[in-house]
Design an enzyme around this catalytic site. Sequence first.
Site, PDB file in Angstrom:
ATOM      1  N   TYR A   1       2.715   6.925  14.865  1.00 57.27           N
ATOM      2  CA  TYR A   1       1.507   6.572  14.802  1.00 57.27           C
ATOM      3  C   TYR A   1       0.278   7.338  15.064  1.00 57.27           C
ATOM      4  O   TYR A   1      -0.769   7.460  14.290  1.00 57.27           O
ATOM      5  CB  TYR A   1       1.636   5.188  15.607  1.00 57.27           C
ATOM      6  CG  TYR A   1       0.348   4.253  15.694  1.00 57.27           C
ATOM      7  CD1 TYR A   1       0.053   3.448  14.477  1.00 57.27           C
ATOM      8  CD2 TYR A   1      -0.889   4.622  16.597  1.00 57.27           C
ATOM      9  CE1 TYR A   1      -0.778   2.615  14.712  1.00 57.27           C
ATOM     10  CE2 TYR A   1      -1.938   3.927  16.531  1.00 57.27           C
ATOM     11  CZ  TYR A   1      -2.241   2.894  15.452  1.00 57.27           C
ATOM     12  OH  TYR A   1      -3.148   2.307  15.276  1.00 57.27           O
TER      13      TYR A   1
ATOM     14  N   ALA B   1       0.477  10.606  14.721  1.00 56.94           N
ATOM     15  CA  ALA B   1       0.334  11.587  13.638  1.00 56.94           C
ATOM     16  C   ALA B   1      -0.468  11.050  12.600  1.00 56.94           C
ATOM     17  O   ALA B   1      -1.276  11.599  11.922  1.00 56.94           O
ATOM     18  CB  ALA B   1       1.713  12.021  13.405  1.00 56.94           C
TER      19      ALA B   1
ATOM     20  N   VAL C   1       0.964  -1.219   0.141  1.00 57.91           N
ATOM     21  CA  VAL C   1      -0.064  -0.075   0.028  1.00 57.91           C
ATOM     22  C   VAL C   1       0.820   1.276  -0.088  1.00 57.91           C
ATOM     23  O   VAL C   1       0.252   2.552  -0.055  1.00 57.91           O
ATOM     24  CB  VAL C   1      -0.997   0.023   1.279  1.00 57.91           C
ATOM     25  CG1 VAL C   1      -1.745  -1.192   1.277  1.00 57.91           C
ATOM     26  CG2 VAL C   1      -0.236   0.233   2.626  1.00 57.91           C
TER      27      VAL C   1
ATOM     28  N   ASN D   1      -7.113  -0.798   6.053  1.00 57.86           N
ATOM     29  CA  ASN D   1      -6.752  -1.089   7.415  1.00 57.86           C
ATOM     30  C   ASN D   1      -5.406  -1.562   7.502  1.00 57.86           C
ATOM     31  O   ASN D   1      -4.975  -2.073   8.637  1.00 57.86           O
ATOM     32  CB  ASN D   1      -7.742  -2.451   7.701  1.00 57.86           C
ATOM     33  CG  ASN D   1      -7.797  -2.919   9.358  1.00 57.86           C
ATOM     34  OD1 ASN D   1      -7.866  -2.058  10.067  1.00 57.86           O
ATOM     35  ND2 ASN D   1      -7.243  -4.085   9.528  1.00 57.86           N
TER      36      ASN D   1
END
Length: 227
Positions: free
Chosen positions: A183, A185, A91, A117
């Site tokens: 994380y 942020a 991703v 996710n």
Amino acid sequence: MVHGEDKLSGFDYNEYYRNAQKDIEELIQEYPFTKKVITPSVIPEPIILNVVAVNIRLIQECDAQENDFKGEFSKELKQNGHDCLPVSCDVTDEESIKNAVKAVVDHFGKIDILVNNAGVVEYSSGLHDHTTAQWDKVLDTDLKGVFLMAREVSTIMMKQKYGRIINISSVGGIQAGPAQVSYFAARGGVVNLTKAMAGDLAPYGILVNAIAPGVYDTEMTHDALDA
């Protein structure tokens, strides 16, 4: 968990959660459909089993190393009558995303639902101990990955005049703390990215929502929970 109104911003968290819950309930009510194509990125097996229980055709985007899913688990789903297409996808990489989306559309002809996710986390003692490499790794996956996936998939949904995008954020995206600077942020960015996307895509019949769950005991979080 944050409750009530933020005195500095005037933001009413209770109202936010009520609206989010209403959106989720409305989405769930649409599940009597039987042939929607749902594209979740890296969702745990128990959730997948709950999803396919309502007869939704499923594309699971797998890390290239997740051969267990691409093999035995996808075979199990197919044996139970579910149309499952395992697709390897990074991703953080635009070309990988384009190839994955093309594979899905070639197989199913459409994409109705996207669940963003995929996520990673990097721990440190605080801001000054958090390296640039840690920052880039987390932001690339947890925020840029959401943007890239949604941008690519929404082009398909816009042509269909229908789509549902569900971005998985975190309670850490609403109330941050130390040790996981990148994380928090990234997950906070997902919340506002969701709002921006919702406004952009609403005219095309595409609903965009975010869910902010707490901590689940997974391979990624297990050590931190035990600490």
